[in-house]
Design a protein around this motif. Structure first.
Motif, PDB file in Angstrom:
ATOM      1  N   VAL A 125      10.967   6.690   0.893  1.00 38.09           N
ATOM      2  CA  VAL A 125      11.102   5.692   1.960  1.00 38.09           C
ATOM      3  C   VAL A 125      12.235   6.074   2.909  1.00 38.09           C
ATOM      4  N   LEU A 126      13.325   6.604   2.367  1.00 32.86           N
ATOM      5  CA  LEU A 126      14.415   7.073   3.228  1.00 32.86           C
ATOM      6  C   LEU A 126      13.948   8.228   4.114  1.00 32.86           C
ATOM      7  N   GLN A 127      13.068   9.063   3.592  1.00 37.16           N
ATOM      8  CA  GLN A 127      12.498  10.133   4.411  1.00 37.16           C
ATOM      9  C   GLN A 127      11.642   9.558   5.538  1.00 37.16           C
ATOM     10  N   LEU A 128      10.903   8.476   5.246  1.00 33.98           N
ATOM     11  CA  LEU A 128      10.061   7.843   6.258  1.00 33.98           C
ATOM     12  C   LEU A 128      10.877   7.379   7.463  1.00 33.98           C
ATOM     13  N   VAL A 129      12.101   6.913   7.206  1.00 34.82           N
ATOM     14  CA  VAL A 129      12.936   6.396   8.299  1.00 34.82           C
ATOM     15  C   VAL A 129      13.973   7.422   8.756  1.00 34.82           C
ATOM     16  N   GLY A 130      13.893   8.646   8.220  1.00 31.00           N
ATOM     17  CA  GLY A 130      14.783   9.709   8.650  1.00 31.00           C
ATOM     18  C   GLY A 130      16.219   9.566   8.175  1.00 31.00           C
ATOM     19  N   MET A 131      16.405   8.964   6.972  1.00 33.95           N
ATOM     20  CA  MET A 131      17.763   8.729   6.484  1.00 33.95           C
ATOM     21  C   MET A 131      18.013   9.280   5.091  1.00 33.95           C
ATOM     22  N   ASP A 132      17.125  10.124   4.586  1.00 35.15           N
ATOM     23  CA  ASP A 132      17.332  10.655   3.237  1.00 35.15           C
ATOM     24  C   ASP A 132      18.573  11.546   3.146  1.00 35.15           C
ATOM     25  N   HIS A 133      18.963  12.155   4.261  1.00 39.69           N
ATOM     26  CA  HIS A 133      20.142  13.022   4.251  1.00 39.69           C
ATOM     27  C   HIS A 133      21.443  12.219   4.198  1.00 39.69           C
ATOM     28  N   ALA A 151      18.258  -0.591   7.236  1.00 39.89           N
ATOM     29  CA  ALA A 151      17.779  -1.964   7.093  1.00 39.89           C
ATOM     30  C   ALA A 151      16.252  -2.013   7.062  1.00 39.89           C
ATOM     31  N   ILE A 152      15.609  -1.187   7.864  1.00 48.44           N
ATOM     32  CA  ILE A 152      14.143  -1.123   7.863  1.00 48.44           C
ATOM     33  C   ILE A 152      13.640  -0.551   6.533  1.00 48.44           C
ATOM     34  N   ALA A 153      14.305   0.503   6.056  1.00 46.74           N
ATOM     35  CA  ALA A 153      13.923   1.073   4.758  1.00 46.74           C
ATOM     36  C   ALA A 153      14.052   0.031   3.657  1.00 46.74           C
ATOM     37  N   ARG A 154      15.141  -0.721   3.687  1.00 44.28           N
ATOM     38  CA  ARG A 154      15.348  -1.780   2.689  1.00 44.28           C
ATOM     39  C   ARG A 154      14.257  -2.848   2.790  1.00 44.28           C
ATOM     40  N   ALA A 155      13.800  -3.117   4.010  1.00 42.83           N
ATOM     41  CA  ALA A 155      12.783  -4.149   4.219  1.00 42.83           C
ATOM     42  C   ALA A 155      11.405  -3.746   3.718  1.00 42.83           C
ATOM     43  N   ILE A 156      11.149  -2.437   3.578  1.00 38.96           N
ATOM     44  CA  ILE A 156       9.809  -1.988   3.176  1.00 38.96           C
ATOM     45  C   ILE A 156       9.769  -1.345   1.796  1.00 38.96           C
ATOM     46  N   ILE A 157      10.923  -1.153   1.153  1.00 41.85           N
ATOM     47  CA  ILE A 157      10.969  -0.417  -0.119  1.00 41.85           C
ATOM     48  C   ILE A 157      10.134  -1.103  -1.206  1.00 41.85           C
ATOM     49  N   HIS A 158      10.010  -2.426  -1.162  1.00 43.05           N
ATOM     50  CA  HIS A 158       9.270  -3.155  -2.199  1.00 43.05           C
ATOM     51  C   HIS A 158       7.803  -3.357  -1.818  1.00 43.05           C
ATOM     52  N   GLN A 159       7.351  -2.651  -0.774  1.00 44.08           N
ATOM     53  CA  GLN A 159       5.954  -2.668  -0.329  1.00 44.08           C
ATOM     54  C   GLN A 159       5.473  -4.080   0.034  1.00 44.08           C
ATOM     55  N   PRO A 160       6.135  -4.708   0.998  1.00 40.89           N
ATOM     56  CA  PRO A 160       5.726  -6.057   1.408  1.00 40.89           C
ATOM     57  C   PRO A 160       4.418  -6.037   2.180  1.00 40.89           C
ATOM     58  N   GLU A 161       3.815  -7.201   2.300  1.00 40.95           N
ATOM     59  CA  GLU A 161       2.617  -7.358   3.110  1.00 40.95           C
ATOM     60  C   GLU A 161       2.978  -7.659   4.560  1.00 40.95           C
ATOM     61  N   LYS A 189       1.595   0.979  11.304  1.00 42.81           N
ATOM     62  CA  LYS A 189       0.297   1.645  11.193  1.00 42.81           C
ATOM     63  C   LYS A 189       0.156   2.370   9.852  1.00 42.81           C
ATOM     64  N   GLU A 190       1.149   3.187   9.512  1.00 42.06           N
ATOM     65  CA  GLU A 190       1.042   4.033   8.317  1.00 42.06           C
ATOM     66  C   GLU A 190       1.009   3.216   7.022  1.00 42.06           C
ATOM     67  N   LEU A 191       1.754   2.115   6.979  1.00 40.57           N
ATOM     68  CA  LEU A 191       1.830   1.300   5.771  1.00 40.57           C
ATOM     69  C   LEU A 191       0.895   0.092   5.834  1.00 40.57           C
ATOM     70  N   ASN A 192       0.158  -0.025   6.940  1.00 39.56           N
ATOM     71  CA  ASN A 192      -0.789  -1.129   7.126  1.00 39.56           C
ATOM     72  C   ASN A 192      -0.091  -2.486   6.996  1.00 39.56           C
ATOM     73  N   LEU A 193       1.062  -2.594   7.620  1.00 35.57           N
ATOM     74  CA  LEU A 193       1.843  -3.824   7.572  1.00 35.57           C
ATOM     75  C   LEU A 193       1.320  -4.829   8.604  1.00 35.57           C
ATOM     76  N   THR A 194       1.622  -6.079   8.367  1.00 32.21           N
ATOM     77  CA  THR A 194       1.468  -7.124   9.366  1.00 32.21           C
ATOM     78  C   THR A 194       2.875  -7.415   9.874  1.00 32.21           C
ATOM     79  N   THR A 195       3.174  -7.021  11.106  1.00 34.03           N
ATOM     80  CA  THR A 195       4.544  -7.111  11.614  1.00 34.03           C
ATOM     81  C   THR A 195       4.651  -8.122  12.744  1.00 34.03           C
ATOM     82  N   LEU A 196       5.614  -9.042  12.596  1.00 34.58           N
ATOM     83  CA  LEU A 196       5.908 -10.038  13.625  1.00 34.58           C
ATOM     84  C   LEU A 196       7.318  -9.794  14.132  1.00 34.58           C
ATOM     85  N   LEU A 197       7.427  -9.531  15.420  1.00 41.44           N
ATOM     86  CA  LEU A 197       8.690  -9.151  16.056  1.00 41.44           C
ATOM     87  C   LEU A 197       9.077 -10.182  17.104  1.00 41.44           C
TER      88      LEU A 197
END
Length: 226
Positions: A125-133, A151-161, A189-197
């Motif tokens: 997940v850190l790689q997905l957001v470019g923060m694994d380094h 913060a985004i990585a933390r928000a998706i790490i538990h695979q939310p809907e 798109k990649e995780l098929n999330l429902t995102t409300l911004l």
């Protein structure tokens, strides 16, 4: 595919004997794999609507339909469990825990969601957001954009809907804003999330699938599929 629906949502409170209406019979449907933006002037009701959808405050009336149940009818404990396991949150400020490393921010979220700690998944997940380094870094050493990525990585790490993002770019400069919005678009798109911004920034709307404009507690423009 529709996954989350608000029906006739109303929010009001009383000042002495006068009712102050904040939201007026809102109907809104959100779909998987789509990023929907709530826009409108300050005081239009967009952040209130997001917090009600996310179970952070109660509506005065209406239904919140998710996974064949009305969240408005659930107990506070049941809502907390759904938020922890099914919802992800990103806010204007990252709210990272100052004494935890980047990696530990994510493992803490897995613990809160009652999910098995998997270091390989954290790294992915850190790689997905470019923060694994930066996984061993502390928040004090991160830039504003890096903090939001964590913060985004933390928000998706538990695979939310559902992913709720309330002004996630408001404290960033224009370049970092573009980067974070592109990331939210890609992850949706990649995780098929429902995102409300929720956003006040008209310049980021080319990243979203649907735009919902609010004014004086009402929707004045319904979502249009891109």
């Amino acid at each position: 595919m529709e996954t989350f629906k608000l029906q006739q949502i109303k929010k009001s409170f009383f000042i002495e004997d006068r009712e102050e209406v904040i939201l007026k019979n809102i109907d809104l449907s959100l779909n998987k794999g789509e990023l929907t933006a709530l826009v409108g002037a300050s005081g239009s009701g967009k952040s209130t609507l997001l917090t009600i959808a996310a179970g952070l405050q109660q509506a005065t009336d209406g239904q919140i339909l998710f996974e064949n149940q009305d969240l408005a009818k659930l107990s506070a404990e049941q809502i907390r469990a759904i938020r922890a396991k099914k919802f992800g949150f990103v806010f204007q400020f990252s709210h990272l825990v100052p004494f935890l490393t980047v990696e530990d921010q994510l493992t803490l979220m897995l613990d809160v969601a009652d999910k098995k700690i998997n270091k390989a998944e954290v790294t992915r997940v850190l790689q997905l957001v470019g923060m694994d380094h930066r996984k061993n870094a502390y928040p004090s050493s991160l830039s504003g954009g890096e903090k939001q990525r964590v913060a985004i990585a933390r928000a998706i790490i538990h695979q939310p809907e559902i992913l709720f993002a309330d002004e996630p770019t408001a404290s960033l400069d224009s370049k970092k804003t573009e980067d974070i919005m592109a990331l939210l678009q890609t992850l949706t798109k990649e995780l098929n999330l429902t995102t409300l911004l929720v956003t006040h920034d008209q310049e980021v709307l080319h990243f979203v699938d649907n735009i919902v404009t609010m004014q004086d507690g009402e929707i004045i423009q319904t979502p249009v599929q891109s």
